[in-house]
Enzyme design. Structure first.
Site, PDB file in Angstrom:
ATOM      1  N   LYS A 112       0.860  -1.187   0.000  1.00 23.83           N
ATOM      2  CA  LYS A 112       0.000   0.000   0.000  1.00 23.83           C
ATOM      3  C   LYS A 112       0.892   1.230   0.000  1.00 23.83           C
ATOM      4  CE  LYS A 112      -2.263   1.474   3.849  1.00 23.83           C
ATOM      5  NZ  LYS A 112      -3.381   1.676   4.775  1.00 23.83           N
TER       6      LYS A 112
HETATM    7  C1  R5P Z   1      -2.193   4.624   7.862  1.00 24.03           C
HETATM    8  O1  R5P Z   1      -1.093   4.111   7.696  1.00 24.03           O
HETATM    9  C2  R5P Z   1      -3.346   3.828   8.016  1.00 24.03           C
HETATM   10  O2  R5P Z   1      -2.943   2.508   7.764  1.00 24.03           O
HETATM   11  C3  R5P Z   1      -4.548   4.125   7.128  1.00 24.03           C
HETATM   12  O3  R5P Z   1      -5.320   2.986   7.130  1.00 24.03           O
HETATM   13  C4  R5P Z   1      -4.239   4.437   5.690  1.00 24.03           C
HETATM   14  O4  R5P Z   1      -3.551   5.633   5.617  1.00 24.03           O
HETATM   15  C5  R5P Z   1      -5.493   4.484   4.816  1.00 24.03           C
HETATM   16  O5  R5P Z   1      -6.419   5.368   5.315  1.00 24.03           O
HETATM   17  P1  R5P Z   1      -6.694   6.771   4.636  1.00 24.03           P
HETATM   18  O6  R5P Z   1      -7.381   6.470   3.337  1.00 24.03           O
HETATM   19  O7  R5P Z   1      -7.584   7.491   5.595  1.00 24.03           O
HETATM   20  O8  R5P Z   1      -5.380   7.452   4.408  1.00 24.03           O
END
Ligand code: R5P
Length: 273
Positions: free
Chosen positions: A173
């Protein structure tokens, strides 16, 4: 890989489209009671029918998500610092693989912090998590966390994603950026993007669409869904962009059609967008 690993991957990445909509609700592990997630299940229950999997920590999973919820879990196993810490970029392992197994998860997620003073710790811990997860057939999603003062450009994100893949992560990710094709091409495993801070709905749909066009296989999106004025309409729109290859404009049309008070829950077989 063994059947168990492939079965778990098929729970995370939908085989019919090769894509995934991960709903991220793990923010509390370093941000505390994040807006929209004060009572996680109150927010999440209307969204679960539209997500492919749910990304969270074991605390929220055990205490807020009913065991009968029909949703694969990606369990965050890194953490240990908060937004108040001067060492935010120094996460360690917070959950054992045995506990992940007890919780019957489809996958685990671990943040790496390339370029931070603690880069080496996080990378070696990622490798350790991969070794332990592979022992039990559990896929690992590596998350390329980025410090506030670091540039999220294609050069940096390519470096971080490639390293994650080289160390054995099965999925990565990262953040969307200009020239995202370069990030995807340089990474040996599939990539999903995080949503980041809340932005207008159309912009979030467009970002997801551009990431997919550049070769990402989906999103691990949180705030742009659960902080939307209409979270259920937003997840339906994101889902259409991911699985039905809808344009951002079509996604917005879906958002506008379904926004308003939460609708009754649908069974998976009834869900179209
Ligand atoms: C951050 O590392 C967290 O894992 C969040 O889950 C990730 O950033 C995704 O969430 P968002 O779309 O709110 O950034």
């Amino acid at each position: 890989m063994d059947w168990g690993f492939r079965n778990r991957m098929a729970q995370i990445v939908r085989p019919s489209t090769g894509r995934s909509l991960m709903l991220a609700v793990d923010h509390g592990y370093f941000m505390g009671p994040t807006h929209g997630l004060e009572k996680p299940w109150d927010t999440v229950k209307a969204l679960v029918p539209y997500a492919d999997c749910l990304a969270l920590t074991r605390g929220v999973l055990r205490h807020a998500i009913p065991p009968e919820a029909d949703i694969p879990i990606i369990l965050r196993v890194s953490g240990g610092t908060s937004i108040l810490s001067k060492e935010l970029l120094r996460e360690g392992i917070i959950t054992s693989m045995q506990d992940a197994l007890r919780l019957n998860v489809a996958g685990v997620a671990f943040s790496i912090l390339v370029g931070s003073p603690h880069e080496r710790d996080t990378l070696l811990n990622l490798a350790k998590v991969v070794d332990e997860a592979e022992e039990y057939g559990i896929p690992v999603l590596a998350i390329t966390a980025v410090g506030k003062d670091m540039v999220r450009d294609a050069r940096y994100l390519s470096l971080a994603c490639r390293i994650a893949g080289e160390l054995g992560a099965h999925l990565v990710k990262t953040y969307y950026c200009d020239g995202f094709e370069q990030v995807v091409e340089g990474c040996p495993v599939p990539i999903v993007i995080a949503g980041g801070k809340k932005i207008p709905e159309f912009d979030a749909l467009q970002m997801a669409h551009q990431a997919l066009r550049a070769g990402a296989i989906g999103v691990d999106m949180g705030r742009n869904i659960f902080q939307s004025e209409s979270p259920q309409a937003m997840i339906r729109a994101v889902r259409a962009v991911i699985h039905d290859r809808a344009s951002p404009e079509d996604g917005m049309e879906i958002y506008n059609r379904f926004k308003g008070p939460s609708l009754p829950l649908l069974k998976e077989t009834q869900v179209t967008a």
